[in-house]
Write a protein that holds these residues in place. Structure first.
Motif, mmCIF file in Angstrom:
data_model
loop_
_atom_site.group_PDB
_atom_site.id
_atom_site.type_symbol
_atom_site.label_atom_id
_atom_site.label_comp_id
_atom_site.label_asym_id
_atom_site.label_seq_id
_atom_site.Cartn_x
_atom_site.Cartn_y
_atom_site.Cartn_z
ATOM 1 N N ALA A 217 0.769 -1.075 -0.060
ATOM 2 C CA ALA A 217 0.058 0.010 -0.073
ATOM 3 C C ALA A 217 0.834 1.357 0.090
ATOM 4 C CB ALA A 217 -0.830 0.056 1.208
ATOM 5 N N LEU A 218 0.431 2.413 -0.413
ATOM 6 C CA LEU A 218 0.804 3.734 -0.400
ATOM 7 C C LEU A 218 0.211 4.554 0.363
ATOM 8 C CD1 LEU A 218 2.936 5.280 -2.349
ATOM 9 C CD2 LEU A 218 1.113 6.244 -3.375
ATOM 10 N N TRP A 219 0.864 5.103 1.407
ATOM 11 C CA TRP A 219 0.083 6.015 2.423
ATOM 12 C C TRP A 219 0.727 7.224 2.986
ATOM 13 C CZ3 TRP A 219 2.851 1.434 3.913
ATOM 14 C CH2 TRP A 219 3.920 1.782 5.286
ATOM 15 N N ILE A 220 -0.013 8.182 3.259
ATOM 16 C CA ILE A 220 0.409 9.773 3.626
ATOM 17 C C ILE A 220 0.230 9.485 5.351
ATOM 18 C CG2 ILE A 220 -0.087 11.807 3.616
ATOM 19 C CD1 ILE A 220 -1.587 11.260 1.124
ATOM 20 N N GLU A 221 1.434 10.055 5.928
ATOM 21 C CA GLU A 221 1.520 10.250 7.227
ATOM 22 C C GLU A 221 1.605 11.626 7.651
ATOM 23 O OE1 GLU A 221 3.968 7.808 9.757
ATOM 24 O OE2 GLU A 221 3.380 5.846 8.559
ATOM 25 N N SER A 222 0.796 12.036 8.305
ATOM 26 C CA SER A 222 0.864 13.542 8.813
ATOM 27 C C SER A 222 0.213 13.726 10.309
ATOM 28 C CB SER A 222 0.199 14.648 7.733
ATOM 29 O OG SER A 222 0.588 15.708 8.015
ATOM 30 N N ALA A 223 0.241 14.852 10.840
ATOM 31 C CA ALA A 223 -0.496 15.067 12.250
ATOM 32 C C ALA A 223 -1.982 15.519 11.653
ATOM 33 C CB ALA A 223 0.370 16.271 12.740
ATOM 34 N N PRO A 224 -2.721 14.841 12.130
ATOM 35 C CA PRO A 224 -4.273 14.983 11.713
ATOM 36 C C PRO A 224 -4.915 16.625 12.018
ATOM 37 C CG PRO A 224 -4.161 13.092 12.953
ATOM 38 C CD PRO A 224 -2.957 13.787 13.285
ATOM 39 N N SER B 266 -13.959 10.229 12.982
ATOM 40 C CA SER B 266 -12.471 10.032 13.305
ATOM 41 C C SER B 266 -11.675 11.271 13.628
ATOM 42 C CB SER B 266 -11.856 9.054 12.541
ATOM 43 O OG SER B 266 -12.587 7.759 12.411
ATOM 44 N N ALA B 267 -12.506 12.406 13.343
ATOM 45 C CA ALA B 267 -11.429 13.759 13.529
ATOM 46 C C ALA B 267 -10.908 13.842 15.030
ATOM 47 C CB ALA B 267 -12.397 14.893 13.312
ATOM 48 N N ASN B 268 -11.549 13.502 16.036
ATOM 49 C CA ASN B 268 -11.157 13.542 17.410
ATOM 50 C C ASN B 268 -11.254 12.135 18.115
ATOM 51 O OD1 ASN B 268 -10.315 16.604 17.960
ATOM 52 N ND2 ASN B 268 -12.266 16.523 17.050
ATOM 53 N N ALA B 269 -10.707 11.137 17.443
ATOM 54 C CA ALA B 269 -11.239 9.923 18.162
ATOM 55 C C ALA B 269 -10.615 9.456 19.298
ATOM 56 C CB ALA B 269 -10.932 8.804 16.726
ATOM 57 N N LYS B 270 -11.005 8.798 20.182
ATOM 58 C CA LYS B 270 -10.571 8.373 21.471
ATOM 59 C C LYS B 270 -10.831 6.865 21.533
ATOM 60 C CE LYS B 270 -11.949 12.633 23.594
ATOM 61 N NZ LYS B 270 -12.345 13.447 25.047
ATOM 62 N N LYS B 271 -9.724 6.397 22.125
ATOM 63 C CA LYS B 271 -9.577 5.033 22.630
ATOM 64 C C LYS B 271 -10.855 4.409 23.183
ATOM 65 C CE LYS B 271 -6.928 1.704 25.433
ATOM 66 N NZ LYS B 271 -5.964 1.367 26.569
ATOM 67 N N GLY C 256 -3.136 5.768 19.673
ATOM 68 C CA GLY C 256 -1.987 5.770 18.466
ATOM 69 C C GLY C 256 -2.331 5.990 17.025
ATOM 70 N N ALA C 257 -1.677 5.627 16.072
ATOM 71 C CA ALA C 257 -1.877 5.980 14.710
ATOM 72 C C ALA C 257 -2.541 4.630 14.143
ATOM 73 C CB ALA C 257 -0.496 6.181 14.062
ATOM 74 N N THR D 212 -5.789 4.214 0.813
ATOM 75 C CA THR D 212 -5.575 4.262 2.359
ATOM 76 C C THR D 212 -5.943 5.698 2.965
ATOM 77 O OG1 THR D 212 -3.266 5.157 1.954
ATOM 78 C CG2 THR D 212 -3.619 2.491 2.141
ATOM 79 N N THR D 213 -5.924 5.576 4.292
ATOM 80 C CA THR D 213 -6.067 6.914 4.941
ATOM 81 C C THR D 213 -5.556 6.783 6.361
ATOM 82 O OG1 THR D 213 -7.464 8.768 5.637
ATOM 83 C CG2 THR D 213 -8.510 6.477 5.872
ATOM 84 N N PHE D 214 -4.944 7.911 6.765
ATOM 85 C CA PHE D 214 -4.277 7.752 8.142
ATOM 86 C C PHE D 214 -4.739 8.484 9.207
ATOM 87 C CE2 PHE D 214 -0.854 9.438 11.016
ATOM 88 C CZ PHE D 214 -0.145 8.426 11.427
ATOM 89 N N PHE D 215 -4.998 8.211 10.375
ATOM 90 C CA PHE D 215 -5.627 8.837 11.413
ATOM 91 C C PHE D 215 -5.021 8.358 12.866
ATOM 92 C CE2 PHE D 215 -8.351 5.474 11.170
ATOM 93 C CZ PHE D 215 -8.743 5.061 12.551
ATOM 94 N N ALA D 216 -5.354 9.386 13.816
ATOM 95 C CA ALA D 216 -4.594 9.051 15.192
ATOM 96 C C ALA D 216 -5.848 8.954 16.271
ATOM 97 C CB ALA D 216 -3.659 10.332 15.509
ATOM 98 N N VAL D 217 -5.613 7.932 17.001
ATOM 99 C CA VAL D 217 -6.636 7.909 18.149
ATOM 100 C C VAL D 217 -5.803 8.305 19.486
ATOM 101 C CG1 VAL D 217 -7.781 6.228 19.574
ATOM 102 C CG2 VAL D 217 -7.925 6.098 17.096
ATOM 103 N N LYS D 218 -6.595 8.959 20.246
ATOM 104 C CA LYS D 218 -5.949 9.489 21.427
ATOM 105 C C LYS D 218 -6.349 8.724 22.784
ATOM 106 C CE LYS D 218 -6.483 14.533 20.234
ATOM 107 N NZ LYS D 218 -6.868 15.678 20.493
#
Length: 238
Positions: free
Chosen positions: A24-31, A150-155, A203-204, A232-238
């Motif tokens: 896969a090809l994916w982009i990583e960046s701070a959300p 998922s803009a402000n996703a939490k565990k 985490g990511a 793909t899409t990349f996001f983070a969970v707090k």
């Protein structure tokens, strides 16, 4: 318990190492970002779940010749300049106003895989300033993963994503959910192209949707019997 957790992680990695899915090809960046502050971006190619990031010189065909576009709210997309860092490309952009920005890649390699045409894509939202609902209406890639909540996703939260193709939903799409912990699981989207999953860890995460169609065509002057798309899409969970 630690032994069982380690065994689970090992079996998960083993499953994906032996799966037939393509890289896969994916982009990583701070959300999230801040107005007038430089925002870093990285692009990788490999297997996220096993932390496999291929050296650029070993990327399949001409995948490395992709274009990264930045969609700025209310404006035409602009190309992001990138630098070869060995196992990834690195770049940045400086947002000048609040809103949701999108980073997008669509790349169909010139070479076929046997008789199959491949297409890799990645789409990632970056919220600048105050959090707002993610609006994908201006983007209609051949295949894309849209985060619904998922803009402000939490565990522990139940999350959803929608799979679309050129603005239309893709029912029953195969969707893999990968965590930076090494955990991964495969889901199937419903009739509305929506997949639901739980954010088990902080985490990511990377979501990858894929489709495979046995339909003949021609690409770069070469006939093919089937086509595969992976997005793909990349996001983070707090």
């Amino acid at each position: 318990m630690k032994i069982l957790t380690s065994l689970f992680a090992f079996l998960t990695v083993l499953f994906y190492c032996n799966s037939s899915s393509a890289h896969a090809l994916w982009i990583e960046s701070a959300p999230h970002g801040t107005v007038n502050q430089s925002h870093d971006v990285k692009v990788y190619y490999g297997e996220y779940v096993t932390n496999e990031r291929d050296q650029i010189e070993k990327w399949y065909s001409d995948v490395k010749d992709f274009t990264l576009l930045l969609y700025v709210p209310g404006k035409a997309p602009v190309k992001v300049q990138l630098t070869n860092k060995g196992d990834h490309f690195s770049g940045s952009f400086q947002p000048t106003e609040q809103g949701t920005y999108f980073l997008s890649i669509v790349k169909a390699p010139k070479d076929l895989g046997g008789q199959t045409k491949y297409e890799f894509s990645s789409l990632m939202p970056v919220v600048i300033g105050k959090s707002s609902k993610l609006d994908y209406s201006a983007l209609k890639n051949p295949l894309q993963v849209e985060l619904l909540n998922s803009a402000n996703a939490k565990k522990g939260a139940s999350l959803q994503a929608k799979i679309t193709s050129e603005g239309k939903v893709v029912p029953n799409a195969k969707v893999s959910v990968f965590s930076s912990t090494g955990w991964g699981k495969e889901f199937v989207a419903d009739a509305n192209g929506v997949v639901t999953f739980d954010a088990l860890w902080a985490g990511a995460y990377v979501l990858e949707a894929s489709t495979f169609v046995e339909k003949a065509g021609e690409h770069e002057g070469k006939p093919y019997a089937s086509s595969w798309q992976g997005s793909t899409t990349f996001f983070a969970v707090k």
